[in-house]
Enzyme design. Sequence first.
Site, short mmCIF file in Angstrom:
data_model
loop_
_atom_site.label_atom_id
_atom_site.label_comp_id
_atom_site.label_asym_id
_atom_site.label_seq_id
_atom_site.Cartn_x
_atom_site.Cartn_y
_atom_site.Cartn_z
N ASP A 113 0.86 -1.17 0.00
CA ASP A 113 0.00 0.00 0.00
C ASP A 113 0.91 1.24 0.00
OD1 ASP A 113 -2.30 1.64 0.31
OD2 ASP A 113 -2.07 1.60 2.48
N ASP A 132 -0.14 5.01 1.29
CA ASP A 132 -0.31 5.87 2.46
C ASP A 132 -0.11 5.08 3.74
OD1 ASP A 132 -1.03 8.27 1.03
OD2 ASP A 132 -2.97 7.35 0.62
#
Length: 258
Positions: free
Chosen positions: A21, A23
Amino acid sequence: MPAVSTTVPDPSRRYRAVILDMDGVVTDTAGVHALAWKQLFDEALPQITSTLQAPFDAVHDYLNYVDGKPRTGGIESFLASRGLQVPPGSPDDEPGVLTVHGLAAAKQGYFQAILERDGIALFGSTVELLRVLHARGVPLALVSSSKNATAMVRQADLEKYFGRIVDGNEAARLGLPGKPAPDMFITAARDLGVEPAEAIVVEDAISGVQSAKAGGFGLVIGLNREGAAERLAQAGADVVVGDLAELDVAALVVAPGE
């Protein structure tokens, strides 16, 4: 309640790819998103309902209702938690229009303003892992619900590390449902040429861990950036750590030809 694991269940097993991922994993922007969501909802709630509402909680509400989800999904999820809804509207809605798309546009504006003011911060341990794995030829992918993801990794000069980026724009183009559905991760694995069971996923969001677990990925690492260790474990993370420096991920991966 399951115990939080800090050791890999099967240290002898080796994986062929790593999918991350963005963020909260690569970029330290989860806090920026949380601030932007708070600004959005604290301004919008009094316009949506005359019933007095508690302010948006940048920890509890962020983690439980919007973190890791597409903007429109996060808006619907948070409003539903308050028993509220607004019309879906159109993707062309301007910021400030009280529709799902209008609120999404406003949130994007708040996010961009904070980012331009404060810049992009990176997690050094993650960047070092990317450098090491890329040098060995390990397939890497980035999967993010954010429509800003590709632009941000380019701005941070990290795009060179990823063989595939599946962000919010790509998900929309391909018609993929967002997290916690597994489709974005499965697409990234397929495009890297590996089966989900052969790949490691690194996530800091509950919805992202749920997504990877639903996709049958071989090892799901939860990053406990916001004090959500137990919830990450409950969502299906095989191992939960505070930072990737705590786990030798590189030792768990075999590169082509090794």
